[in-house]
Design an enzyme around this catalytic site. Sequence first.
Site, PDB file in Angstrom:
ATOM      1  N   TYR A  12      -3.250   3.934   2.226  1.00  0.00           N
ATOM      2  CA  TYR A  12      -3.620   4.220   3.718  1.00  0.00           C
ATOM      3  C   TYR A  12      -4.670   5.245   3.853  1.00  0.00           C
ATOM      4  O   TYR A  12      -5.271   5.160   4.916  1.00  0.00           O
ATOM      5  CB  TYR A  12      -2.150   4.861   4.055  1.00  0.00           C
ATOM      6  CG  TYR A  12      -2.179   4.981   5.688  1.00  0.00           C
ATOM      7  CD1 TYR A  12      -1.869   3.938   6.592  1.00  0.00           C
ATOM      8  CD2 TYR A  12      -1.853   6.415   5.803  1.00  0.00           C
ATOM      9  CE1 TYR A  12      -1.820   4.369   7.810  1.00  0.00           C
ATOM     10  CE2 TYR A  12      -1.765   6.669   7.406  1.00  0.00           C
ATOM     11  CZ  TYR A  12      -1.737   5.731   8.142  1.00  0.00           C
ATOM     12  OH  TYR A  12      -1.765   6.104   9.531  1.00  0.00           O
ATOM     13  N   TYR A  52       0.774  -1.217  -0.062  1.00  0.00           N
ATOM     14  CA  TYR A  52      -0.080  -0.067  -0.149  1.00  0.00           C
ATOM     15  C   TYR A  52       0.946   1.144   0.118  1.00  0.00           C
ATOM     16  O   TYR A  52       2.183   1.415   0.417  1.00  0.00           O
ATOM     17  CB  TYR A  52      -0.880  -0.063   1.105  1.00  0.00           C
ATOM     18  CG  TYR A  52      -0.301   0.493   2.487  1.00  0.00           C
ATOM     19  CD1 TYR A  52      -0.086   1.496   3.022  1.00  0.00           C
ATOM     20  CD2 TYR A  52       0.176  -0.775   3.281  1.00  0.00           C
ATOM     21  CE1 TYR A  52       0.431   1.915   4.195  1.00  0.00           C
ATOM     22  CE2 TYR A  52       0.616  -0.516   4.558  1.00  0.00           C
ATOM     23  CZ  TYR A  52       0.875   0.674   4.964  1.00  0.00           C
ATOM     24  OH  TYR A  52       1.449   1.077   6.490  1.00  0.00           O
ATOM     25  N   CYS A  53       0.268   2.299  -0.438  1.00  0.00           N
ATOM     26  CA  CYS A  53       0.952   3.855  -0.382  1.00  0.00           C
ATOM     27  C   CYS A  53      -0.250   4.537   0.106  1.00  0.00           C
ATOM     28  O   CYS A  53      -1.156   4.088   0.815  1.00  0.00           O
ATOM     29  CB  CYS A  53       1.569   4.012  -1.794  1.00  0.00           C
ATOM     30  SG  CYS A  53       0.293   4.164  -3.023  1.00  0.00           S
ATOM     31  N   TRP A  54      -0.192   5.874  -0.099  1.00  0.00           N
ATOM     32  CA  TRP A  54      -1.027   6.910   0.541  1.00  0.00           C
ATOM     33  C   TRP A  54      -2.419   6.574  -0.106  1.00  0.00           C
ATOM     34  O   TRP A  54      -3.563   6.554   0.534  1.00  0.00           O
ATOM     35  CB  TRP A  54      -0.403   8.242   0.399  1.00  0.00           C
ATOM     36  CG  TRP A  54      -1.418   9.610   0.788  1.00  0.00           C
ATOM     37  CD1 TRP A  54      -1.817  10.604  -0.018  1.00  0.00           C
ATOM     38  CD2 TRP A  54      -2.087   9.521   2.033  1.00  0.00           C
ATOM     39  NE1 TRP A  54      -2.656  11.279   0.575  1.00  0.00           N
ATOM     40  CE2 TRP A  54      -2.975  10.644   1.809  1.00  0.00           C
ATOM     41  CE3 TRP A  54      -2.220   8.760   3.135  1.00  0.00           C
ATOM     42  CZ2 TRP A  54      -3.831  11.039   2.754  1.00  0.00           C
ATOM     43  CZ3 TRP A  54      -2.925   9.372   4.115  1.00  0.00           C
ATOM     44  CH2 TRP A  54      -3.910  10.353   4.003  1.00  0.00           C
TER      45      TRP A  54
END
Length: 359
Positions: free
Chosen positions: A136, A107-109
Site C-alpha cells: 500500500y 497487498y499489505c503495508w
Amino acid sequence: MEKDLLSDIKQTTKSNNVSVESFLQKRDEGYPLIDVRSPAEYEKGHIPGAVNIPLFNNEERALIGTLYFKRGKEDAVSRSLEVIGPKLKDFATKGISLAENQEILVYCWRGGMRSSSMAWLFETIGLKTSVLTGGYKSYRHYIHNYLSYPFSFIVIGGMTGSGKTELLTELNRQGYPVVNLEKLASHKGSVFGAIGEPDQPTNEHFENLLFENMFLLDKEKPVFIEDESISIGSLFIPKPFHQRMLECPLLNLIVPHEERIERLVNIYTCVEKKVLIHALGKIEKRLGTENTRRAIGLICRDNFDEAVFIVLHYYDKIYYRTMQNLHKGEKTINLEFRNADLAERSQQIIACLTYEKLL
C-alpha cells in the site's frame, strides 16, 4: 520448522509480485482484491474495491510489533505463527469464496511478510495470487505523483447555490469527463455542507478516491471540475492538484438570485431547525451577531427564503474575494444562463467552451 515455512512463503510469492499499474489493471478486470492489514489501517485508507481480511487484528498487530522491537524478529515470527495458525481455515474459505476465477490480488503495508503469508496460503489451496510490489505504501507514493500531473481542467465556478454540482452531473451523463470533489469528500463545502451527507472519509482515503476517479480519465483531455477552496469540510485537496485547478480556465456561472435561494432552501431545509441554527453559530463572528440573530429568528418562523438571503450575502462576498485573489488562470469566462433546463444549460456551456477553443 518456522524457518522452513518462511522460506516456502518467500519462494512461493517471489515471482508473483506486480507493479501498481498491473495490480490496478487486474483489479479493474474483475479480480478480487484483498487488504491483509489490520482493520485500523484499512479504515484509515485502502485501495478502493479492496476487501479487508486482516492477518492480525489491531491488538495482535500492536503486540507483535512490540515483541519485534523488544525481543527481535525470531520471537515476533514465532508469535505471529501462533496467532495466524487457528485462522488459516477461515482465511482459505474467504479466499475461495471471493476468487470465482481462481485468481486473487493481495497487498499489505510494504509488500512484506503479511501479504506474502496470505499469498502462500492462497497459492497452497490452488489460487493464483498476485502481490503488490511495495504494498500500500507504493500505491500511496504512486497516487501522489499521479495527482501532481498538470491536468487540463475546466473549472466550473459560480456563487453559492448556482447549481454547479447539478451541471457536473448532467455533463457526466452526457459523456464528458467530470470529477465531483464534493461527492468524493461527502461534503458540500460550506458550514452547512455536511447536511444530508454521510460521514467524510479520512483525508488519506479521500486522496485515494480522487486518484481512482482521475485514473479512469484521459489525462490529455479537459476535465470538468467544480471550483473549490483547498479544504472541503475537514478534508484537504492535494496542493499540486488544487494549484493546477487555480491555473486552469474558470467558467463563472451567473444564475438568478431567486433561483439560488430556492435551490438552497430545497437542499438544506430537510433537517431539524436546530441543525441549521448550530451551523449558523459557526459563522456568527463573520456573519455578525445581528444578522445571525435575525437569520435564526427567520428559521424558527419557517421563513427560510429570507434566512438564506442573509447568509448568501456573506458567502457571495467570500466567493468574489476568492475569485479575485486566487484564480490566476489564463481565462475567466462569465456565462449567464438564459433558462433553467439542465440539458440546455450544459449545451450552452459546451457551445461557449467550443467558441473559446477550450474543448
